[in-house]
Design a protein around this motif. Sequence first.
Motif, PDB file in Angstrom:
ATOM      1  N   VAL A 131       0.863  -1.178   0.000  1.00 13.45           N
ATOM      2  CA  VAL A 131       0.000   0.000   0.000  1.00 13.45           C
ATOM      3  C   VAL A 131       0.902   1.231   0.000  1.00 13.45           C
ATOM      4  O   VAL A 131       1.958   1.238   0.611  1.00 13.45           O
ATOM      5  N   GLY A 132       0.517   2.250  -0.694  1.00 12.28           N
ATOM      6  CA  GLY A 132       1.278   3.489  -0.695  1.00 12.28           C
ATOM      7  C   GLY A 132       2.599   3.390  -1.430  1.00 12.28           C
ATOM      8  O   GLY A 132       2.845   2.480  -2.225  1.00 12.28           O
ATOM      9  N   ALA A 133       3.474   4.345  -1.134  1.00 15.78           N
ATOM     10  CA  ALA A 133       4.764   4.469  -1.809  1.00 15.78           C
ATOM     11  C   ALA A 133       5.791   3.481  -1.269  1.00 15.78           C
ATOM     12  O   ALA A 133       5.646   2.958  -0.174  1.00 15.78           O
ATOM     13  N   SER A 134       6.837   3.264  -2.053  1.00 16.11           N
ATOM     14  CA  SER A 134       7.945   2.420  -1.619  1.00 16.11           C
ATOM     15  C   SER A 134       8.771   3.178  -0.592  1.00 16.11           C
ATOM     16  O   SER A 134       8.785   4.408  -0.564  1.00 16.11           O
ATOM     17  N   HIS A 135       9.482   2.424   0.251  1.00 15.82           N
ATOM     18  CA  HIS A 135      10.330   3.009   1.287  1.00 15.82           C
ATOM     19  C   HIS A 135      11.713   2.389   1.227  1.00 15.82           C
ATOM     20  O   HIS A 135      11.903   1.345   0.624  1.00 15.82           O
ATOM     21  N   VAL A 136      12.667   3.035   1.919  1.00 14.49           N
ATOM     22  CA  VAL A 136      14.044   2.544   1.967  1.00 14.49           C
ATOM     23  C   VAL A 136      14.433   2.317   3.420  1.00 14.49           C
ATOM     24  O   VAL A 136      14.230   3.190   4.276  1.00 14.49           O
ATOM     25  N   VAL A 137      14.972   1.135   3.700  1.00 14.66           N
ATOM     26  CA  VAL A 137      15.498   0.851   5.033  1.00 14.66           C
ATOM     27  C   VAL A 137      16.794   1.633   5.181  1.00 14.66           C
ATOM     28  O   VAL A 137      17.720   1.455   4.400  1.00 14.66           O
ATOM     29  N   THR A 138      16.862   2.510   6.183  1.00 16.19           N
ATOM     30  CA  THR A 138      18.044   3.357   6.360  1.00 16.19           C
ATOM     31  C   THR A 138      18.898   2.943   7.554  1.00 16.19           C
ATOM     32  O   THR A 138      20.015   3.421   7.705  1.00 16.19           O
ATOM     33  N   LYS A 139      18.385   2.054   8.402  1.00 16.30           N
ATOM     34  CA  LYS A 139      19.197   1.533   9.504  1.00 16.30           C
ATOM     35  C   LYS A 139      18.704   0.138   9.854  1.00 16.30           C
ATOM     36  O   LYS A 139      17.518  -0.058  10.151  1.00 16.30           O
ATOM     37  N   SER A 140      19.636  -0.820   9.811  1.00 15.67           N
ATOM     38  CA  SER A 140      19.298  -2.194  10.156  1.00 15.67           C
ATOM     39  C   SER A 140      20.545  -2.909  10.657  1.00 15.67           C
ATOM     40  O   SER A 140      21.667  -2.439  10.473  1.00 15.67           O
ATOM     41  N   LYS A 141      20.315  -4.049  11.290  1.00 17.45           N
ATOM     42  CA  LYS A 141      21.413  -4.925  11.705  1.00 17.45           C
ATOM     43  C   LYS A 141      20.900  -6.345  11.544  1.00 17.45           C
ATOM     44  O   LYS A 141      19.923  -6.727  12.193  1.00 17.45           O
ATOM     45  N   GLY A 142      21.540  -7.114  10.654  1.00 14.23           N
ATOM     46  CA  GLY A 142      21.045  -8.461  10.373  1.00 14.23           C
ATOM     47  C   GLY A 142      19.645  -8.365   9.796  1.00 14.23           C
ATOM     48  O   GLY A 142      19.406  -7.664   8.820  1.00 14.23           O
ATOM     49  N   THR A 143      18.708  -9.048  10.448  1.00 15.48           N
ATOM     50  CA  THR A 143      17.322  -9.014   9.976  1.00 15.48           C
ATOM     51  C   THR A 143      16.461  -8.029  10.757  1.00 15.48           C
ATOM     52  O   THR A 143      15.266  -7.939  10.533  1.00 15.48           O
ATOM     53  N   MET A 144      17.066  -7.280  11.650  1.00 16.76           N
ATOM     54  CA  MET A 144      16.325  -6.307  12.457  1.00 16.76           C
ATOM     55  C   MET A 144      16.338  -4.948  11.742  1.00 16.76           C
ATOM     56  O   MET A 144      17.402  -4.417  11.426  1.00 16.76           O
ATOM     57  N   VAL A 145      15.152  -4.383  11.508  1.00 16.57           N
ATOM     58  CA  VAL A 145      15.023  -3.081  10.866  1.00 16.57           C
ATOM     59  C   VAL A 145      14.720  -2.054  11.952  1.00 16.57           C
ATOM     60  O   VAL A 145      13.749  -2.192  12.698  1.00 16.57           O
ATOM     61  N   PHE A 146      15.558  -1.027  12.043  1.00 21.55           N
ATOM     62  CA  PHE A 146      15.393   0.005  13.059  1.00 21.55           C
ATOM     63  C   PHE A 146      14.850   1.313  12.502  1.00 21.55           C
ATOM     64  O   PHE A 146      14.171   2.060  13.207  1.00 21.55           O
ATOM     65  N   GLU A 147      15.163   1.583  11.239  1.00 21.25           N
ATOM     66  CA  GLU A 147      14.804   2.871  10.671  1.00 21.25           C
ATOM     67  C   GLU A 147      14.395   2.706   9.210  1.00 21.25           C
ATOM     68  O   GLU A 147      15.023   1.971   8.465  1.00 21.25           O
ATOM     69  N   ILE A 148      13.329   3.409   8.805  1.00 25.13           N
ATOM     70  CA  ILE A 148      12.860   3.419   7.425  1.00 25.13           C
ATOM     71  C   ILE A 148      12.715   4.871   7.006  1.00 25.13           C
ATOM     72  O   ILE A 148      12.057   5.666   7.694  1.00 25.13           O
ATOM     73  N   ASP A 149      13.371   5.220   5.907  1.00 18.81           N
ATOM     74  CA  ASP A 149      13.337   6.602   5.407  1.00 18.81           C
ATOM     75  C   ASP A 149      13.757   7.606   6.496  1.00 18.81           C
ATOM     76  O   ASP A 149      13.196   8.700   6.605  1.00 18.81           O
ATOM     77  N   GLY A 150      14.722   7.221   7.320  1.00 19.47           N
ATOM     78  CA  GLY A 150      15.233   8.111   8.351  1.00 19.47           C
ATOM     79  C   GLY A 150      14.367   8.250   9.573  1.00 19.47           C
ATOM     80  O   GLY A 150      14.638   9.042  10.466  1.00 19.47           O
ATOM     81  N   LYS A 151      13.279   7.477   9.668  1.00 20.15           N
ATOM     82  CA  LYS A 151      12.366   7.536  10.823  1.00 20.15           C
ATOM     83  C   LYS A 151      12.357   6.168  11.518  1.00 20.15           C
ATOM     84  O   LYS A 151      12.627   5.143  10.893  1.00 20.15           O
ATOM     85  N   PRO A 152      11.990   6.130  12.822  1.00 21.14           N
ATOM     86  CA  PRO A 152      11.897   4.834  13.495  1.00 21.14           C
ATOM     87  C   PRO A 152      10.970   3.888  12.716  1.00 21.14           C
ATOM     88  O   PRO A 152       9.897   4.300  12.244  1.00 21.14           O
ATOM     89  N   ALA A 153      11.386   2.657  12.559  1.00 20.48           N
ATOM     90  CA  ALA A 153      10.649   1.683  11.739  1.00 20.48           C
ATOM     91  C   ALA A 153       9.204   1.525  12.202  1.00 20.48           C
ATOM     92  O   ALA A 153       8.287   1.454  11.378  1.00 20.48           O
ATOM     93  N   PHE A 154       8.986   1.470  13.495  1.00 20.01           N
ATOM     94  CA  PHE A 154       7.614   1.257  13.987  1.00 20.01           C
ATOM     95  C   PHE A 154       6.709   2.420  13.629  1.00 20.01           C
ATOM     96  O   PHE A 154       5.533   2.242  13.343  1.00 20.01           O
ATOM     97  N   GLU A 155       7.262   3.631  13.595  1.00 24.75           N
ATOM     98  CA  GLU A 155       6.500   4.810  13.204  1.00 24.75           C
ATOM     99  C   GLU A 155       6.016   4.669  11.752  1.00 24.75           C
ATOM    100  O   GLU A 155       4.863   4.975  11.434  1.00 24.75           O
ATOM    101  N   THR A 156       6.895   4.219  10.877  1.00 26.44           N
ATOM    102  CA  THR A 156       6.533   4.024   9.476  1.00 26.44           C
ATOM    103  C   THR A 156       5.538   2.878   9.337  1.00 26.44           C
ATOM    104  O   THR A 156       4.587   2.945   8.570  1.00 26.44           O
ATOM    105  N   TYR A 157       5.760   1.794  10.085  1.00 28.46           N
ATOM    106  CA  TYR A 157       4.872   0.634  10.037  1.00 28.46           C
ATOM    107  C   TYR A 157       3.458   1.048  10.436  1.00 28.46           C
ATOM    108  O   TYR A 157       2.502   0.744   9.810  1.00 28.46           O
TER     109      TYR A 157
END
Length: 157
Positions: A131-157
């Motif tokens: 749904v909506g636009a594509s995003h870019v993971v900007t901070k991760s470690k292994g399979t853990m995503v911390f940041e999307i498009d420079g914002k906290p991942a949960f905020e984007t989710y």
Amino acid sequence: KGSSRESVVAMALRSDQMQFTVGCGLPVKGNERAAGHALAEDIKSRAPSEVTSMIIFSDVLGANGTEISRGVLEVFGENFVMVGGAAGDDLNFKDTHEYYNGKVMSGYTVGVGLSGKYKMAFGAKHGWEPVGASHVVTKSKGTMVFEIDGKPAFETY
């Protein structure tokens, strides 16, 4: 059908042509590959015949499930078939519980090695739809995503 809260999942297996060997690995956190390796070695050492596939249930809170799988593959080979899932904690993201040999443990990988005469097929499906636009993971470690498009991942989710 769907998910439920405050529940426990139990599974029973029986066959005249298959053997089931239950095993347990090491604590997962920080030792994912070693935990998968130990699980595979435990099952392999006690199985009555060649283990040809495995069902895995693991704690993956803060852990890398891919590394658990890699540990199993170190023992059984790169084409070994695994299915399973992650233990949950009712979306609290604190700790999980795994049942093994009459004990309730937390933070482990348990599994069932399958041996004997059988055929296995499996499929996977999820309910996610883009749904909506594509995003870019900007901070991760292994399979853990911390940041999307420079914002906290949960905020984007």
